[in-house]
Design an enzyme around this catalytic site. Structure first.
Site, PDB file in Angstrom:
ATOM      1  N   HIS A   1     -13.134  -7.771 -10.556  1.00  0.00           N
ATOM      2  CA  HIS A   1     -12.169  -6.883  -9.900  1.00  0.00           C
ATOM      3  C   HIS A   1     -12.042  -5.527 -10.604  1.00  0.00           C
ATOM      4  O   HIS A   1     -10.953  -4.951 -10.676  1.00  0.00           O
ATOM      5  CB  HIS A   1     -10.797  -7.564  -9.783  1.00  0.00           C
ATOM      6  CG  HIS A   1     -10.872  -9.011  -9.450  1.00  0.00           C
ATOM      7  ND1 HIS A   1     -11.548  -9.474  -8.338  1.00  0.00           N
ATOM      8  CD2 HIS A   1     -10.403 -10.116 -10.098  1.00  0.00           C
ATOM      9  CE1 HIS A   1     -11.471 -10.795  -8.308  1.00  0.00           C
ATOM     10  NE2 HIS A   1     -10.793 -11.201  -9.361  1.00  0.00           N
ATOM     11  N   CYS A   2     -13.177  -5.038 -11.119  1.00  0.00           N
ATOM     12  CA  CYS A   2     -13.191  -3.757 -11.851  1.00  0.00           C
ATOM     13  C   CYS A   2     -12.221  -3.790 -13.028  1.00  0.00           C
ATOM     14  O   CYS A   2     -11.571  -2.786 -13.344  1.00  0.00           O
ATOM     15  CB  CYS A   2     -12.878  -2.582 -10.928  1.00  0.00           C
ATOM     16  SG  CYS A   2     -14.089  -2.331  -9.627  1.00  0.00           S
ATOM     17  N   ALA A   3     -12.108  -4.954 -13.656  1.00  0.00           N
ATOM     18  CA  ALA A   3     -11.254  -5.117 -14.840  1.00  0.00           C
ATOM     19  C   ALA A   3     -11.956  -6.062 -15.807  1.00  0.00           C
ATOM     20  O   ALA A   3     -11.425  -7.106 -16.184  1.00  0.00           O
ATOM     21  CB  ALA A   3      -9.880  -5.647 -14.449  1.00  0.00           C
TER      22      ALA A   3
END
Length: 417
Positions: free
Chosen positions: A372-374
């Site tokens: 999740h782009c994390a």
């Protein structure tokens, strides 16, 4: 256009989103639980864009013909409507192509020596381990370009910012943090983070992408110096983001992109620049997207953001309760609703997140899988990927039940039950 929605009438709201009527593979109705990645658009937004493009399309801030005047009026009225929605003044909003560009605009200008509060060698930039890459990598790059040092607040075991993990001193020039985590669902202590930053003389930058669509947000009340959010996550079009900046700061900042529209005068030797916000909107703007985003703001405003927040909290609580009752399921983030909202990210022991997502998709339930782009946050918890269910105003309790049932099926399918 459908009738306006004056209360949280789920049947009326869902009727405004034609895509929710889709029947997916296997004959299952769509349960769209991926609004944290991108939201669906109501007819009111589609109609607003279509009406503008078929009746008033023209170049804004140029010429003197009627279509230009109508286009300019629609563009600037859109700015005013969006500003009202987020508790800002009209001239404090800059339109960008997305929130990532908005955050890059701020980080780039903070490295420009023409700005009196620019970051330089020996300075400190602060962010958190909770961030989306869009609110981390620009600050890594600013540190690289300027010789500053990047530091960060850590994260507690239940996915909250650990306020005891970092002390701020007068070398800190900027503190960037999320309002609402796109993984753990936590609401961050904005007032405390802003207070600490300002006591150190630092500027604050808020990633509001996951808060503006889901809860009442008043940027003046929050007291942040800058904030960014995107259109496609709040029922609006793709290709439109918003940067909020305090008026006095925008007035002092040099431009990010240069070219047409953002100038005052130009000679062969140099140029002077238009006042903010036009100074930061070089080139032909995304006029129809602004019109659509303003329609989304009005749509959500008509429902009432307090009602939106209350509805989504019920869904999140039900999802946490249901998933927590499944053996082998681990929720990433708080399992209580204190300072917590959507999304709900989770792992199923012994089953890869992508496989969980595939089983859910076979039942018509759409969730996101991955980091999740994390990625740093997932590494903090020793995970390569999670499945993530994220909710919006149009979701129902039945869709939560289908999510929970689908996760149970995934355990049976892979022999983990």
């Amino acid at each position: 256009m459908t009738a306006s929605v004056n209360s949280l009438d789920l049947a009326a709201i869902r009727a405004d989103f034609p895509i929710l009527k889709r029947i997916m593979r296997g004959g299952n109705p769509l349960a769209y639980l991926d609004s944290g990645a991108t939201s669906q658009r109501p007819l009111q937004v589609l109609d607003a864009e279509r009406e503008f493009l078929t009746a008033s399309n023209g170049a804004v801030h140029r010429g003197a013909h009627q279509l230009m005047e109508e286009a300019t009026d629609a563009y600037e009225q859109g700015r005013a409507d969006i500003a009202l929605f987020v508790g800002a003044d009209t001239d404090e909003l800059v339109f960008t192509k997305n929130a990532t560009e908005a955050l890059n605009l701020v980080s780039y200008v903070l490295g420009d020596s023409r700005f009196e509060r620019a970051v330089g060698p020996g300075d400190v930039i602060v962010t958190t381990e909770l961030e989306h890459h869009a609110n981390l990598i620009p600050w890594q790059e600013l540190a690289r370009r300027t010789g500053a040092t990047l530091r960060w607040y850590g994260v507690t075991d239940d996915g909250r910012i650990d306020l005891d993990s970092l002390y701020l001193d007068d070398r800190v020039k900027v503190v960037a943090f999320t309002h609402h985590s796109n993984v753990t669902g936590v609401l961050t202590p904005v007032s405390e983070l802003v207070s600490r930053a300002h006591q150190s003389g630092a500027l604050t930058v808020l990633d509001a992408c996951q808060s503006v669509p889901h809860q009442p947000v008043d940027l003046h009340e929050l007291g942040v110096d800058f904030a960014a959010f995107s259109g496609h996550k709040m029922l609006g079009p793709n290709g439109i983001g918003v940067l909020y900046g305090r008026r006095e700061l925008l007035a002092q900042m040099p431009p990010f992109l240069t070219g047409g529209s953002m100038i005052e005068t130009v000679t062969m030797e140099g140029a002077t620049y238009a006042p903010a916000p036009q100074r930061f909107e070089a080139g032909t703007p995304m006029t129809s997207q602004v019109v659509g985003l303003a329609a989304a703001a009005r749509y959500l405003g008509a429902i009432g953001m307090a009602a939106v927040e209350a509805h989504e909290r019920e869904l999140v609580a039900a999802a946490i309760e249901g998933l927590s009752g499944i053996d082998g399921v681990r929720i990433l983030g708080p399992t209580s609703m204190r300072d917590r909202g959507s999304p709900v990210a989770f792992v199923v022991e012994g089953v890869h997140a992508h496989d969980v997502g595939q089983v859910l998709d076979d039942g018509g339930v759409a969730v996101r899988v991955g980091h999740h782009c994390a990625l740093p946050l997932h590494r903090r918890f020793g995970l390569a990927a999670t499945a993530r269910a994220s909710f919006a105003v149009y979701n129902t309790a039945d869709e939560v039940d289908r999510l929970v049932a689908g996760v149970r099926r995934s355990r049976h399918f892979f022999g983990r039950a």
